[in-house]
Design a protein around this motif. Structure first.
Motif, short mmCIF file in Angstrom:
data_model
loop_
_atom_site.label_atom_id
_atom_site.label_comp_id
_atom_site.label_asym_id
_atom_site.label_seq_id
_atom_site.Cartn_x
_atom_site.Cartn_y
_atom_site.Cartn_z
N THR A 28 0.87 -1.15 0.16
CA THR A 28 0.07 -0.04 -0.11
C THR A 28 0.86 1.36 0.15
OG1 THR A 28 -0.13 -0.12 2.43
CG2 THR A 28 -1.84 -1.35 1.13
N HIS A 29 2.09 1.10 0.50
CA HIS A 29 2.80 2.26 0.31
C HIS A 29 4.54 1.79 0.27
CE1 HIS A 29 4.61 6.36 1.24
NE2 HIS A 29 5.27 5.69 2.39
N PHE A 30 4.94 2.38 -0.77
CA PHE A 30 6.30 2.06 -0.99
C PHE A 30 7.11 2.92 -1.94
CE2 PHE A 30 4.24 -0.70 -4.00
CZ PHE A 30 4.67 -0.28 -5.26
N GLU A 31 8.33 3.18 -2.00
CA GLU A 31 8.97 3.98 -2.80
C GLU A 31 9.93 3.18 -3.97
OE1 GLU A 31 9.43 7.46 -2.25
OE2 GLU A 31 7.80 7.23 -0.99
N PRO A 32 10.16 3.80 -5.09
CA PRO A 32 11.10 2.80 -5.72
C PRO A 32 12.24 2.29 -5.13
CG PRO A 32 10.67 5.09 -7.04
CD PRO A 32 10.34 5.13 -5.48
N CYS A 33 12.78 2.99 -4.43
CA CYS A 33 14.14 2.13 -3.87
C CYS A 33 13.82 1.89 -2.16
CB CYS A 33 15.41 3.15 -3.83
SG CYS A 33 15.63 3.55 -5.45
N PHE A 37 14.39 -1.47 -5.32
CA PHE A 37 13.88 -2.28 -6.70
C PHE A 37 12.24 -2.47 -6.31
CE2 PHE A 37 18.25 -3.27 -6.71
CZ PHE A 37 18.53 -2.34 -7.41
N ALA A 38 11.67 -1.94 -5.65
CA ALA A 38 10.15 -2.33 -5.14
C ALA A 38 9.36 -2.59 -6.16
CB ALA A 38 9.79 -1.03 -4.06
N TYR A 39 9.27 -1.56 -7.46
CA TYR A 39 8.31 -1.68 -8.53
C TYR A 39 8.63 -3.06 -9.03
CZ TYR A 39 6.28 2.82 -7.82
OH TYR A 39 5.29 3.99 -7.48
N GLU A 40 10.05 -3.19 -9.54
CA GLU A 40 10.39 -4.50 -10.17
C GLU A 40 10.11 -5.75 -9.24
OE1 GLU A 40 11.97 -1.61 -9.77
OE2 GLU A 40 12.83 -1.10 -11.95
N LEU A 41 10.41 -5.68 -7.89
CA LEU A 41 9.94 -6.75 -7.19
C LEU A 41 8.47 -7.24 -7.38
CD1 LEU A 41 11.97 -5.76 -3.90
CD2 LEU A 41 12.17 -8.13 -5.26
N LEU A 42 7.60 -6.33 -7.44
CA LEU A 42 6.25 -6.74 -7.55
C LEU A 42 6.00 -6.97 -9.05
CD1 LEU A 42 4.69 -3.74 -5.59
CD2 LEU A 42 4.60 -5.85 -4.93
N TYR A 43 6.50 -6.36 -10.09
CA TYR A 43 6.44 -6.68 -11.41
C TYR A 43 6.89 -7.96 -11.79
CZ TYR A 43 7.26 -6.39 -16.43
OH TYR A 43 7.48 -6.73 -17.78
N TYR A 44 8.16 -8.47 -11.37
CA TYR A 44 8.58 -9.64 -11.84
C TYR A 44 7.81 -10.81 -10.91
CZ TYR A 44 12.45 -7.71 -13.99
OH TYR A 44 13.32 -6.93 -15.10
N TYR A 102 17.84 2.50 -15.56
CA TYR A 102 16.96 1.58 -16.38
C TYR A 102 15.77 2.31 -16.89
CZ TYR A 102 19.56 -2.83 -16.07
OH TYR A 102 20.40 -3.80 -16.37
N TRP A 103 15.01 3.06 -16.08
CA TRP A 103 13.77 3.59 -16.29
C TRP A 103 14.02 4.70 -17.27
CZ3 TRP A 103 10.90 4.70 -10.90
CH2 TRP A 103 10.51 3.37 -10.42
N SER A 104 15.07 5.28 -17.27
CA SER A 104 15.19 6.30 -18.44
C SER A 104 15.39 5.61 -19.78
CB SER A 104 16.34 7.51 -18.05
OG SER A 104 17.51 6.62 -18.15
N ASN A 105 15.51 4.40 -19.85
CA ASN A 105 15.56 3.71 -21.17
C ASN A 105 14.45 2.84 -21.25
OD1 ASN A 105 18.44 3.87 -22.56
ND2 ASN A 105 18.97 4.08 -20.45
N LYS A 106 13.37 3.21 -20.38
CA LYS A 106 12.25 2.41 -20.60
C LYS A 106 12.23 0.78 -20.16
CE LYS A 106 10.10 5.74 -23.63
NZ LYS A 106 9.25 5.99 -24.76
N HIS A 107 13.00 0.65 -19.24
CA HIS A 107 13.14 -1.05 -18.81
C HIS A 107 12.83 -1.00 -17.54
CE1 HIS A 107 14.29 -2.88 -22.84
NE2 HIS A 107 14.92 -1.41 -23.08
N PRO A 108 12.47 -2.04 -16.91
CA PRO A 108 12.68 -2.35 -15.33
C PRO A 108 13.92 -2.85 -15.05
CG PRO A 108 11.60 -4.18 -16.68
CD PRO A 108 11.59 -3.08 -17.59
N VAL A 109 14.49 -2.70 -13.85
CA VAL A 109 15.72 -2.97 -13.56
C VAL A 109 15.93 -4.39 -13.63
CG1 VAL A 109 17.47 -2.92 -11.57
CG2 VAL A 109 16.13 -0.88 -12.18
N ARG A 110 17.02 -4.92 -14.22
CA ARG A 110 17.45 -6.26 -14.36
C ARG A 110 18.83 -6.55 -13.80
NH1 ARG A 110 14.77 -10.35 -17.56
NH2 ARG A 110 16.28 -12.19 -17.58
#
Length: 171
Positions: A28-33, A37-44, A102-110
């Motif tokens: 419910t509440h997190f930041e990118p870092c 890599f919170a967004y990527e953790l959820l995404y993957y 990564y995000w400025s190149n339109k990719h999730p961190v990998r």
């Protein structure tokens, strides 16, 4: 607070950032870092948000750079005082740089085979792989801090130039 435990996906397994194979996230509440890599953790893990930040160019760059500026000041104080906590603060800042890159190149961190994926990016600082490798191998060195500061500045310039050219081309 509704913490959920997630497995760290293969794409993000890197002992530099994660000591275990699981991480807690308050969905419910997190930041990118926070956590790294919170967004990527959820995404993957198949829990991606409706709007993925690397697909939507915009305000997140300003937020990441604003957070970096705060951390940069903090790191400056730590290095001047030769204080403890430098490595952890640098790790956090290095993670933030990965997000910006990564995000400025339109990719999730990998993080899995990151050198290869970064090699294909169009927006990146000169010698970014070599410089980032040095920083990761020596996070407590003042020279690594200076290099990281320069990488942030160079990536921001690359991104700003790209955005300006896109705006001009779309007129």
């Amino acid at each position: 607070m509704s913490d959920t435990v997630f497995n760290i996906p293969i794409e993000l397994r890197d002992p530099f950032f994660f000591s275990g194979d699981r991480v807690k996230i308050d969905e419910t509440h997190f930041e990118p870092c926070e956590p790294f890599f919170a967004y990527e953790l959820l995404y993957y893990n198949g829990r991606g948000a409706d709007s993925l930040p690397w697909q939507v160019q915009g305000a997140w760059v300003k937020d990441i750079l604003m957070e970096w500026k705060k951390e940069e000041e903090h790191l400056n104080v730590l290095f001047k005082g030769r204080s403890k906590g430098i490595s952890e603060s640098m790790r956090k800042s290095i993670a933030r740089f990965y997000v910006l890159l990564y995000w400025s190149n339109k990719h999730p961190v990998r993080l899995e085979n990151w050198q290869s994926s970064i090699g294909h990016f169009s927006l990146k600082p000169v010698n970014v792989i070599e410089r980032l490798t040095f920083i990761r191998n020596n996070p407590a060195l003042y020279h690594s801090f200076i290099q990281l500061s320069q990488l942030f500045e160079e990536q921001h310039k690359q991104y700003a130039k790209h955005q300006a050219l896109n705006q001009w081309a779309n007129k």
